[in-house]
Design an enzyme around this catalytic site. Structure first.
Site, PDB file in Angstrom:
ATOM      1  N   GLN A 187       0.834  -1.202   0.000  1.00  0.00           N
ATOM      2  CA  GLN A 187       0.000   0.000   0.000  1.00  0.00           C
ATOM      3  C   GLN A 187       0.871   1.255   0.000  1.00  0.00           C
ATOM      4  OE1 GLN A 187      -3.435  -0.340   2.985  1.00  0.00           O
ATOM      5  NE2 GLN A 187      -1.916  -1.743   3.834  1.00  0.00           N
TER       6      GLN A 187
ATOM      7  N   HIS B 121      -5.301  45.137  15.316  1.00  0.00           N
ATOM      8  CA  HIS B 121      -5.468  44.207  16.431  1.00  0.00           C
ATOM      9  C   HIS B 121      -4.192  44.229  17.261  1.00  0.00           C
ATOM     10  CE1 HIS B 121      -3.223  41.260  13.907  1.00  0.00           C
ATOM     11  NE2 HIS B 121      -4.057  41.605  12.948  1.00  0.00           N
TER      12      HIS B 121
ATOM     13  N   GLY C  32      -0.143  36.769  14.832  1.00  0.00           N
ATOM     14  CA  GLY C  32      -0.848  35.830  13.969  1.00  0.00           C
ATOM     15  C   GLY C  32       0.098  35.087  13.051  1.00  0.00           C
ATOM     16  N   HIS C  33       0.986  35.831  12.375  1.00  0.00           N
ATOM     17  CA  HIS C  33       1.939  35.175  11.473  1.00  0.00           C
ATOM     18  C   HIS C  33       2.790  34.150  12.220  1.00  0.00           C
ATOM     19  CE1 HIS C  33       1.078  38.108   8.282  1.00  0.00           C
ATOM     20  NE2 HIS C  33       1.847  37.391   7.484  1.00  0.00           N
TER      21      HIS C  33
ATOM     22  N   ARG D 130       7.825  40.229  10.183  1.00  0.00           N
ATOM     23  CA  ARG D 130       6.843  41.210  10.676  1.00  0.00           C
ATOM     24  C   ARG D 130       7.513  42.217  11.623  1.00  0.00           C
ATOM     25  NH1 ARG D 130       2.033  41.770   8.257  1.00  0.00           N
ATOM     26  NH2 ARG D 130       0.871  41.999  10.203  1.00  0.00           N
TER      27      ARG D 130
ATOM     28  N   HIS E  63       5.686  44.145  14.977  1.00  0.00           N
ATOM     29  CA  HIS E  63       5.704  43.152  16.056  1.00  0.00           C
ATOM     30  C   HIS E  63       7.008  43.223  16.835  1.00  0.00           C
ATOM     31  CE1 HIS E  63       2.049  40.799  16.017  1.00  0.00           C
ATOM     32  NE2 HIS E  63       2.084  40.685  14.709  1.00  0.00           N
TER      33      HIS E  63
END
Length: 520
Positions: A300, A401, A407-408, A469, A475
């Protein structure tokens, strides 16, 4: 073999046990929000995110009750409470998706059950050192990574971060910051070979398309928000165009310097770099993790499970979970100010218009100091009186925000963790290792033909995107260092619950960002 019905029942029960047994740490912030008061004795929230609300002539909140209305909405989770918030009348930008912090997923850790440590306070030596690094990044945005060893200003930056700031926590060699370690990440592989990860340079085979990673880059020597009136307008949420005329170089180039990297992370889809890395690894024929059930199968091969389509779908899947987790930290826990706002506090302090509890190490002036260098740079850029504002790579400054977590960086941590679990991360990266040439128009052999591994370059990719960033000015270093670990926790938790859904799951191993091994 249990029936399909009994297997499903067992799976649900086991998933519930995993969720029950996970530690649910308390949510702690750094206390800035309840520590600082204005001349009237009111809480001023100077250490917190309030971009988009109305400000006075110094960039402080004009009416602190507007900030409290935001916090009330965050605590209630009521859509109508958000609609009642008073934004600056001269603004136009809206807060980005604070209600995402309230979302839940049925697989993986609840976003609200994870946490990151308190961010450095604005009066801490660590915050001063982080701000100094951002100032130096702004000054050195157009210096090519390949020139760092010979560049005198890079040497000055390394010496400053080593000697002028008592709590700088970036990578060091022999206890000091060097041109080889400056602005790099902290995880295994980050200091090996070229600055830029191979996954941001090599060709991507996307089906029948062959995609080179030459990108639109920002023109050199173009910084924003160094004039106080412009800065203040942006703090009020001015809806300025993010790509004014003249933003982009007319020639597409490979990533060579911090401005190139900042431009990449200005416009990327959040999981773009990791989907590209996955496609590169599949095209190179990099072996899957030895624990993949089909690696040694005689009859498989994996496809819908534990094959190429499976991993290609997991990369974006985990990114959505990571965003919800970090959005809870941003909005409902930390609400950390953005570096551009800290630049405003420093400018007001050094210009004598206000006094704040900022750590003294970032306020030192005199020949060679980072404060004097920034002031001179900003004066030269505007042709007027210099400010101590942070030169931004983005015209609109930060997103709407809070800074912490990033976030990154959280998506980077999650997606890279998935890829390290899936592929044999100790495998030497096949093919020729490359860097950009001097003008960014072609790839050339990496100096010294360094030995790079699949996992090391994935860690470096996470650092490049996250710190990219920072290089733009939006940041902080701890936004990177803590958020990749948050993303890692999301990814590991997701795999722990997904393993119950596959008959053939034997366990997958990976090296965490702190260098320890874990088996799912």
């Amino acid at each position: 073999m249990p029936s399909r019905r009994s297997l499903s029942t067992t799976t649900r029960a086991d998933a519930a046990i995993i969720a029950r047994d996970r530690a649910h740490p308390g949510q702690l912030n750094n206390g800035d929000e309840s520590s600082h008061r204005n001349a009237l004795g009111e809480l001023s929230y100077i250490g917190n995110f309030h971009k988009g609300l109305e400000h006075n002539g110094l960039g402080e909140l004009k009416d602190p009750s507007h900030y409290r209305a935001l916090v009330n909405a965050l605590n209630s989770g009521n859509f109508a409470d958000f609609e009642a918030i008073t934004l600056a009348p001269t603004g136009g930008r809206k807060f980005v998706n604070p209600l995402a912090a309230q979302a839940f997923d049925l697989q993986g850790p609840d976003a609200q059950s994870l946490t990151i440590p308190p961010a450095p306070r604005i009066d801490s030596a660590e915050a001063a050192a982080e701000m100094a690094e951002l100032y130096w990044m702004a000054l050195l945005r157009d210096v090519h990574f390949s020139d760092y060893a010979a560049n005198a200003d890079v040497g000055s930056a390394a010496a400053s971060l080593s000697s002028d700031f008592s709590d700088f926590r970036g990578p060091k060699s022999g206890g000091i910051v060097t041109p080889d370690t400056i602005f790099r990440g902290i995880t295994p592989g980050d200091l090996e070979g070229p600055f830029v990860s191979q996954y941001l340079l090599r060709r991507i085979n996307y089906g029948t398309m062959r995609i080179t990673q030459r990108q639109r880059t920002g023109v050199p020597n173009q910084d924003y928000m160094i004039d106080f009136a412009e800065w203040l307008s942006v703090q009020d949420g001015a809806n300025v165009a993010s790509t004014p005329a003249g933003t982009f170089d007319l020639v597409r180039r490979y990533i060579r310097n911090m401005r190139d990297l900042a431009t990449y992370v200005h416009f990327d889809a959040l999981y773009e770099a990791y989907l590209n890395a996955c496609l590169i690894l599949l095209d190179l024929g990099v072996p899957f993790d030895p624990a993949n059930p089909y690696v040694d199968s005689k009859t498989q091969e994996g496809f819908a499970t534990f094959g190429g389509p499976h991993i290609l779908s997991l990369v974006p899947e985990v990114s959505t979970r990571a965003l919800k987790a970090v959005w809870y930290q941003k909005w409902n826990n930390h609400r950390r100010l953005r570096p551009e706002a800290m630049g405003g506090l420093i400018h007001n302090q050094l210009s004598g218009t206000a006094s704040y509890p900022i750590n003294a190490e970032i306020l030192v002036t005199g020949p060679g100091s980072i404060a004097d260098r920034i002031e001179a740079h900003n004066a030269a850029m505007t042709g007027g009186v210099g400010t101590h504002l942070l030169p931004m790579a983005f015209r609109e400054g930060s997103p709407m925000h809070p800074a912490y977590g990033a976030g990154h960086a959280t998506v980077a941590g999650a997606c890279v963790t998935i890829l390290k679990a899936w592929f044999d991360e100790s495998f030497p990266l096949p093919g020729n290792n490359v860097v950009s040439n001097a003008n960014g128009t072609a790839l050339i052999a990496a100096p010294g033909n360094p030995d790079l591994t699949v996992g090391g370059e994935l860690n470096k990719l996470a650092a490049n995107i996250s710190i990219g960033r920072n290089m733009a000015g939006v940041h902080w270093r701890t936004d990177y260092t803590e958020s990749i670990k948050l993303g890692e926790a999301v990814a590991i938790g997701l795999l722990e619950e997904q393993k119950l859904c596959y008959n053939e799951f034997n366990g997958l191993g990976l090296t965490r960002f702190d260098g320890t091994r874990v088996t799912i």
